[in-house]
Design a protein around this motif. Structure first.
Motif, PDB file in Angstrom:
ATOM      1  N   PRO A   1     -12.190   6.294   6.386  1.00 42.49           N
ATOM      2  CA  PRO A   1     -12.334   7.256   5.284  1.00 42.49           C
ATOM      3  C   PRO A   1     -11.500   8.514   5.461  1.00 42.49           C
ATOM      4  O   PRO A   1     -11.161   9.163   4.469  1.00 42.49           O
ATOM      5  CB  PRO A   1     -13.836   7.576   5.290  1.00 42.49           C
ATOM      6  CG  PRO A   1     -14.339   7.142   6.627  1.00 42.49           C
ATOM      7  CD  PRO A   1     -13.461   6.026   7.076  1.00 42.49           C
ATOM      8  N   GLU A   2     -11.140   8.849   6.703  1.00 45.66           N
ATOM      9  CA  GLU A   2     -10.281  10.016   6.888  1.00 45.66           C
ATOM     10  C   GLU A   2      -8.829   9.735   6.509  1.00 45.66           C
ATOM     11  O   GLU A   2      -8.029  10.656   6.366  1.00 45.66           O
ATOM     12  CB  GLU A   2     -10.343  10.517   8.335  1.00 45.66           C
ATOM     13  CG  GLU A   2      -9.822   9.549   9.387  1.00 45.66           C
ATOM     14  CD  GLU A   2     -10.917   8.658   9.938  1.00 45.66           C
ATOM     15  OE1 GLU A   2     -10.768   8.173  11.068  1.00 45.66           O
ATOM     16  OE2 GLU A   2     -11.942   8.440   9.220  1.00 45.66           O
ATOM     17  N   TYR A   3      -8.505   8.462   6.310  1.00 45.70           N
ATOM     18  CA  TYR A   3      -7.125   8.104   5.963  1.00 45.70           C
ATOM     19  C   TYR A   3      -6.997   7.728   4.489  1.00 45.70           C
ATOM     20  O   TYR A   3      -5.996   8.020   3.851  1.00 45.70           O
ATOM     21  CB  TYR A   3      -6.660   6.941   6.844  1.00 45.70           C
ATOM     22  CG  TYR A   3      -5.167   6.891   7.035  1.00 45.70           C
ATOM     23  CD1 TYR A   3      -4.564   7.529   8.114  1.00 45.70           C
ATOM     24  CD2 TYR A   3      -4.352   6.235   6.132  1.00 45.70           C
ATOM     25  CE1 TYR A   3      -3.193   7.510   8.275  1.00 45.70           C
ATOM     26  CE2 TYR A   3      -2.978   6.200   6.284  1.00 45.70           C
ATOM     27  CZ  TYR A   3      -2.405   6.844   7.366  1.00 45.70           C
ATOM     28  OH  TYR A   3      -1.031   6.825   7.512  1.00 45.70           O
ATOM     29  N   TYR A   4      -8.017   7.066   3.945  1.00 51.43           N
ATOM     30  CA  TYR A   4      -7.986   6.661   2.538  1.00 51.43           C
ATOM     31  C   TYR A   4      -9.273   7.098   1.848  1.00 51.43           C
ATOM     32  O   TYR A   4     -10.365   6.950   2.406  1.00 51.43           O
ATOM     33  CB  TYR A   4      -7.874   5.134   2.401  1.00 51.43           C
ATOM     34  CG  TYR A   4      -6.548   4.567   2.841  1.00 51.43           C
ATOM     35  CD1 TYR A   4      -5.395   4.787   2.103  1.00 51.43           C
ATOM     36  CD2 TYR A   4      -6.464   3.795   3.994  1.00 51.43           C
ATOM     37  CE1 TYR A   4      -4.176   4.261   2.506  1.00 51.43           C
ATOM     38  CE2 TYR A   4      -5.249   3.257   4.404  1.00 51.43           C
ATOM     39  CZ  TYR A   4      -4.112   3.500   3.656  1.00 51.43           C
ATOM     40  OH  TYR A   4      -2.912   2.971   4.058  1.00 51.43           O
ATOM     41  N   ASP A   5      -9.140   7.628   0.626  1.00 56.14           N
ATOM     42  CA  ASP A   5     -10.315   7.925  -0.186  1.00 56.14           C
ATOM     43  C   ASP A   5     -10.955   6.614  -0.629  1.00 56.14           C
ATOM     44  O   ASP A   5     -10.267   5.696  -1.101  1.00 56.14           O
ATOM     45  CB  ASP A   5      -9.918   8.739  -1.422  1.00 56.14           C
ATOM     46  CG  ASP A   5      -9.467  10.146  -1.069  1.00 56.14           C
ATOM     47  OD1 ASP A   5      -9.904  10.661  -0.026  1.00 56.14           O
ATOM     48  OD2 ASP A   5      -8.660  10.714  -1.837  1.00 56.14           O
ATOM     49  N   HIS A   6     -12.249   6.516  -0.464  1.00 52.09           N
ATOM     50  CA  HIS A   6     -12.997   5.329  -0.870  1.00 52.09           C
ATOM     51  C   HIS A   6     -12.294   4.047  -0.406  1.00 52.09           C
ATOM     52  O   HIS A   6     -11.875   3.214  -1.228  1.00 52.09           O
ATOM     53  CB  HIS A   6     -13.185   5.306  -2.389  1.00 52.09           C
ATOM     54  CG  HIS A   6     -13.836   6.541  -2.928  1.00 52.09           C
ATOM     55  ND1 HIS A   6     -15.165   6.840  -2.691  1.00 52.09           N
ATOM     56  CD2 HIS A   6     -13.336   7.573  -3.669  1.00 52.09           C
ATOM     57  CE1 HIS A   6     -15.461   7.986  -3.283  1.00 52.09           C
ATOM     58  NE2 HIS A   6     -14.381   8.455  -3.870  1.00 52.09           N
TER      59      HIS A   6
END
Length: 416
Positions: A334-339
């Motif tokens: 989640p820190e790399y991609y939203d949802h």
């Protein structure tokens, strides 16, 4: 080596791609491995795992680790030059494993062979074969996509793309399926040697095809483009052509088959996104990055080897040890991609590292994606109401990817 502290579980207890839990949902294992550190020793593979994208991109960019299989501590001895077969001439003096300066030269001079016009021409060449393969399914109500389509596409595409005359297809077909085994570190010596001999036979065929093409120039395929480049560049020769073609065979044999399965599965799980994904080659290029991010199919990643005793990300790494770059660990973080749990073919990738980054970016990426795009367009043209025929069973036997045992689909012919 790194050791788990008294409060930490051994990483092998948290990350095990051979486990049933990994097949069900590898995300917790991905995240646990990434949290353990930037460079993690993984005993079952006798390898270090590089877990963070900035570090992986820096490694790709500066090439401080070796890509040469023979630099691995468990590789067979590097053969002496007077004992080389054609396979060693390709793999040891090879444009992908050669010194960095020559590798960059090769990439620069061959870039016209991967231009948009050439990729468009390759699509034109392979389209009749793809259409024929899919139309041959007739009015089947249900079929296994892997058996009927996916297993055949890599061979057809590579043969047409390179410009391999059909008279050589029976001879070359075996190597398309086994080429990557020649440097697979996880298989037996006997199996690797069989793949090496397949590769030698393939090289002999390529040499015959090159000789024929020199005698009768004028074709508009990939091989002809490379021969024109050779004529214009003193430092680019026939062995560079052979190794580039072998690289395409290697990519087509393994990764394209995996990509075929997961592309269709992902689209059928999200049918509302099929029109956007197949809107154009450019739209599919982005959609494919989302397909492979969402699919969670990757296991081992990109192998590199320490060329000498050195420190990597604060850890002492011994000469010859394997370092696996595993960019897919980020794919559901989640820190790399939203949802990250959502599938979105219009998701933004900046940068897009699916095919690598920097000097080692896969120069055949556009060709691979165009092949997949064409196959999906033709499949849904023929079967617009296609859907999954039950949830497929996953197969964990491959060392580098999760695939399916079967991928059965229903055609729903006649359904409005």
């Amino acid at each position: 080596m790194q050791a788990a502290t008294a409060t930490q579980q051994p990483i092998e207890a948290l990350f095990n791609p051979a486990s049933p839990e990994y097949l069900v949902d590898p995300v917790p294992q991905f995240l646990a491995l990434a949290r353990r550190g930037r460079l993690v020793w993984y005993e079952p593979w006798q390898a270090w795992i590089m877990t963070r994208m900035p570090d992986i991109m820096e490694c790709w960019r500066n090439e401080y680790l070796s890509s040469d299989f023979y630099d691995w501590e468990f590789a067979p001895p590097r053969p002496l030059e007077d004992k080389w077969s054609n396979f060693e001439r390709a793999m040891i003096g090879h444009s992908l494993l050669a010194d960095h300066d020559h590798h960059r030269l090769v990439r620069r001079v061959v870039s016209p062979a991967f231009s948009r016009n050439v990729v468009d021409e390759i699509q034109r060449r392979i389209k009749p074969d793809v259409v024929k393969l899919i139309d041959a399914l007739g009015d089947l109500e249900s079929f296994d996509y892997i058996d009927k389509v996916a297993n055949h596409i890599p061979f057809i595409s590579i043969s047409r793309m390179v410009g391999l005359p059909e008279k050589y297809w029976p001879e070359i077909k075996q190597v398309v399926m086994t080429f990557t085994e020649a440097w697979n570190p996880t298989i037996s010596d006997e199996r690797r040697e069989a793949a090496r001999q397949d590769s030698n036979r393939a090289i002999e065929i390529l040499q015959r095809v090159i000789a024929e093409r020199r005698a009768n120039p004028g074709e508009d395929d990939f091989l002809s483009v490379l021969l024109k480049i050779e004529a214009e560049n003193d430092n680019f020769g026939e062995w560079d052509i052979i190794t580039l073609v072998l690289a395409l065979i290697g990519a087509g044999a393994d990764t394209t088959l995996v990509a075929q399965q997961w592309t269709l599965y992902s689209l059928l799980k999200h049918p509302d996104q099929i029109p956007a994904a197949l809107e154009s080659p450019d739209a599919f290029s982005n959609a494919f990055s989302e397909i492979m991010r969402w699919s969670l199919s990757s296991k081992m990643g990109f192998a590199r080897y320490a060329p000498e005793d050195m420190e990597v990300l604060g850890q002492p790494v011994r000469k010859g040890q394997m370092v696996l770059l595993m960019p897919h660990l980020k794919d559901h973080a989640p820190e790399y991609y939203d949802h990250p749990e959502r599938f979105d073919v219009k998701r933004t990738f900046d940068p897009d590292v699916l095919f690598g980054y920097g000097p080692r970016y896969c120069i055949g990426a556009a060709m691979a994606k165009r092949q997949l795009y064409l196959t999906m367009v033709e499949l849904f043209r023929r079967f617009p109401n296609l859907e999954l025929d039950g949830e497929p069973e996953k197969d964990n036997s491959d060392h580098n990817a999760v695939v399916f045992r079967e991928l059965r689909v229903r055609t729903n012919i006649g359904k409005s």
